[in-house]
Design a protein around this motif. Structure first.
Motif, PDB file in Angstrom:
ATOM      1  N   ASP A   1      -2.157   6.341   5.786  1.00 29.31           N
ATOM      2  CA  ASP A   1      -2.511   5.497   6.930  1.00 29.31           C
ATOM      3  C   ASP A   1      -3.369   6.227   7.964  1.00 29.31           C
ATOM      4  OD1 ASP A   1      -1.356   3.266   5.840  1.00 29.31           O
ATOM      5  OD2 ASP A   1      -0.193   2.749   7.620  1.00 29.31           O
TER       6      ASP A   1
ATOM      7  N   ASP B   1       0.860  -1.181   0.000  1.00 30.43           N
ATOM      8  CA  ASP B   1       0.000   0.000   0.000  1.00 30.43           C
ATOM      9  C   ASP B   1       0.902   1.238   0.000  1.00 30.43           C
ATOM     10  OD1 ASP B   1       1.041  -0.087   2.507  1.00 30.43           O
ATOM     11  OD2 ASP B   1      -0.869  -0.171   3.566  1.00 30.43           O
TER      12      ASP B   1
ATOM     13  N   ASP C   1       6.834  -2.376   7.403  1.00 32.98           N
ATOM     14  CA  ASP C   1       5.363  -2.380   7.328  1.00 32.98           C
ATOM     15  C   ASP C   1       4.776  -3.782   7.130  1.00 32.98           C
ATOM     16  OD1 ASP C   1       3.057  -0.660   7.493  1.00 32.98           O
ATOM     17  OD2 ASP C   1       2.703  -0.987   5.363  1.00 32.98           O
TER      18      ASP C   1
ATOM     19  N   THR D   1       4.291   3.294   9.144  1.00 32.19           N
ATOM     20  CA  THR D   1       5.714   2.970   9.095  1.00 32.19           C
ATOM     21  C   THR D   1       6.489   4.177   8.577  1.00 32.19           C
ATOM     22  OG1 THR D   1       5.193   0.645   8.812  1.00 32.19           O
ATOM     23  CG2 THR D   1       7.414   1.306   8.230  1.00 32.19           C
TER      24      THR D   1
ATOM     25  N   ASP E   1       1.680   3.319   2.379  1.00 31.16           N
ATOM     26  CA  ASP E   1       2.621   3.392   3.509  1.00 31.16           C
ATOM     27  C   ASP E   1       3.833   2.490   3.265  1.00 31.16           C
ATOM     28  OD1 ASP E   1       3.633   4.087   6.043  1.00 31.16           O
ATOM     29  OD2 ASP E   1       2.652   2.363   6.979  1.00 31.16           O
TER      30      ASP E   1
ATOM     31  N   HIS F   1      -4.529  -3.880  11.680  1.00 31.27           N
ATOM     32  CA  HIS F   1      -4.504  -2.889  12.758  1.00 31.27           C
ATOM     33  C   HIS F   1      -5.836  -2.949  13.516  1.00 31.27           C
ATOM     34  CE1 HIS F   1      -0.937  -1.186  10.959  1.00 31.27           C
ATOM     35  NE2 HIS F   1      -1.562  -1.118   9.799  1.00 31.27           N
TER      36      HIS F   1
ATOM     37  N   HIS G   1       4.619  -0.932  12.337  1.00 28.98           N
ATOM     38  CA  HIS G   1       3.674  -0.386  13.320  1.00 28.98           C
ATOM     39  C   HIS G   1       2.437  -1.282  13.488  1.00 28.98           C
ATOM     40  CE1 HIS G   1       0.674   1.719  10.465  1.00 28.98           C
ATOM     41  NE2 HIS G   1       1.423   0.929   9.739  1.00 28.98           N
ATOM     42  N   HIS G   2       2.465  -2.516  12.945  1.00 21.31           N
ATOM     43  CA  HIS G   2       1.333  -3.427  13.138  1.00 21.31           C
ATOM     44  C   HIS G   2       1.372  -4.020  14.548  1.00 21.31           C
ATOM     45  CE1 HIS G   2       1.389  -3.368   8.714  1.00 21.31           C
ATOM     46  NE2 HIS G   2       0.114  -3.679   8.794  1.00 21.31           N
TER      47      HIS G   2
HETATM   48 MN   LIG Z   1       1.152   0.882   7.374  1.00 21.16          MN
END
Ligand SMILES: [Mn+2]
Length: 347
Positions: A176, A42, A100, A146, A44, A307, A126-127
């Motif tokens: 995001d 994606d 990511d 991220t 990000d 997320h 950041h997950h």
């Molecule tokens: Mn992301």
């Protein structure tokens, strides 16, 4: 008094900004690092991969698996003037940075995780569901994107942050946070400010990533609107796209991404879903929860991840059957969490 509050705030900010030194050291020492993201990257993931590879002191390369990129990720590749590395270059790498990407099954490199068996792997993500598969794992689930982490890393390490790198990273934060319209921390805004000061172009991001629908994508949106339904209690808004409908619009499954924003835009719902046929017999479900109703537990229960408020899962079966099965699970899930509310919270 105000001085003290400002000082406390700046101390908290400095703590939140901390970047692990071992990550900076390992990346600084790498001569030929390879940067990898997740399958179906994606905005990000693309921004983090491309932004980091441009800033690293070594001779960095980015690589993808062999699935085609969607139109916006492909546009970001052109912004960065980046030619993805081939399998031979990946074999020559002295370090891998995976960004990511929550688990090894999602790593987007030809040959998968095994390809990286002999490499030191740095995992930046950041997950909340990240499985800490790297030698060094820098995982901050509270962070917007991220790209926000990569922005902090580049600034902390003192690497170059040119306008193109800044624009790529800004795009990831913007995407995001849904254009800063989801719960967004002061740190995410701070990073965005730093990037704009470094030359990031918000209008170019808005224009090329959000106001740039091709006629085919517009036709696909029409179908998403047409197919949008809500459950009788109004809790779930959902839409669906069969392979035939995707093709009739002139699109491919790679074009299905953020269209879940359409059912999500309905007032009063607690959850939105877009169910699309990724291939015959495989249905991809994009899930979004409104604040107060996380969707990650539901996605995880069905074998997916993501997320808290933005998750996804794949289910097998014919589309109409999967829609029914999914709605059964989702309705039961919402009934088990009666105390939560959807939209309508006053600012
Ligand atoms: Mn992301």
């Amino acid at each position: 008094m105000w001085f003290r509050i400002a000082r406390v705030a700046s101390v908290l900010y400095a703590q939140a900004m901390a970047v692990p030194q071992e990550v900076i050291d390992a990346l600084s020492a790498a001569g030929r690092p390879v940067v990898i993201g997740h399958i179906n990257p994606d905005i990000d993931a693309m921004g983090a991969m491309l932004g980091l590879s441009r800033a690293l002191p070594g001779e960095a390369a980015v690589t993808f698996g062999n699935r085609p990129l969607g139109p916006r990720p492909a546009a970001m590749l052109r912004w960065a003037d980046c030619r993805p590395a081939d399998a031979q270059r990946v074999r020559q790498a002295d370090l891998a940075v995976v960004v990511d990407t929550a688990n090894v099954g999602r790593i987007n490199v030809q040959g998968g995780w095994e390809t990286l068996a002999d490499l030191r792997v740095i995992n930046i993500d950041h997950h909340v569901s990240n499985e800490r598969f790297g030698r060094h794992n820098w995982v901050e689930p509270g962070t917007s994107s991220t790209c926000e982490l990569i922005c902090r890393l580049i600034i902390a390490a003192g690497w170059p942050l040119d306008p193109t790198t800044a624009t790529l990273l800004y795009a990831g934060i913007h995407a995001d946070t849904c254009g800063f319209s989801l719960p967004t921390s002061a740190e995410a805004f701070e990073a965005a400010v730093a990037l704009v000061r470094a030359g990031a172009k918000p209008a170019a991001v808005g224009q090329s990533l959000w106001r740039s629908q091709r006629p085919q994508e517009f036709a696909l949106l029409r179908t998403v609107y047409q197919n949008t339904r809500t459950t009788p209690d109004g809790g779930i808004a959902y839409s669906s796209l069969s392979l035939a409908e995707i093709e009739a619009a002139g699109c491919t499954p790679a074009d299905v991404d953020d269209q879940v924003a359409i059912p999500r835009s309905l007032a009063g719902i607690r959850m939105a879903a877009l169910l699309s046929e990724a291939e015959p017999g495989v249905v991809r479900i994009n899930l979004r929860g409104e604040e107060g109703t996380p969707v990650l537990p539901l996605a995880a229960q069905l074998g997916g991840g993501g997320h808290p408020y933005s998750a996804g899962v794949r289910m097998r079966g014919p589309l109409t059957e999967v829609v029914e099965r999914f709605l059964g699970h989702a309705t039961e899930y919402l009934h088990s969490r009666p105390g939560e509310h959807g939209k309508g919270a006053t600012p």
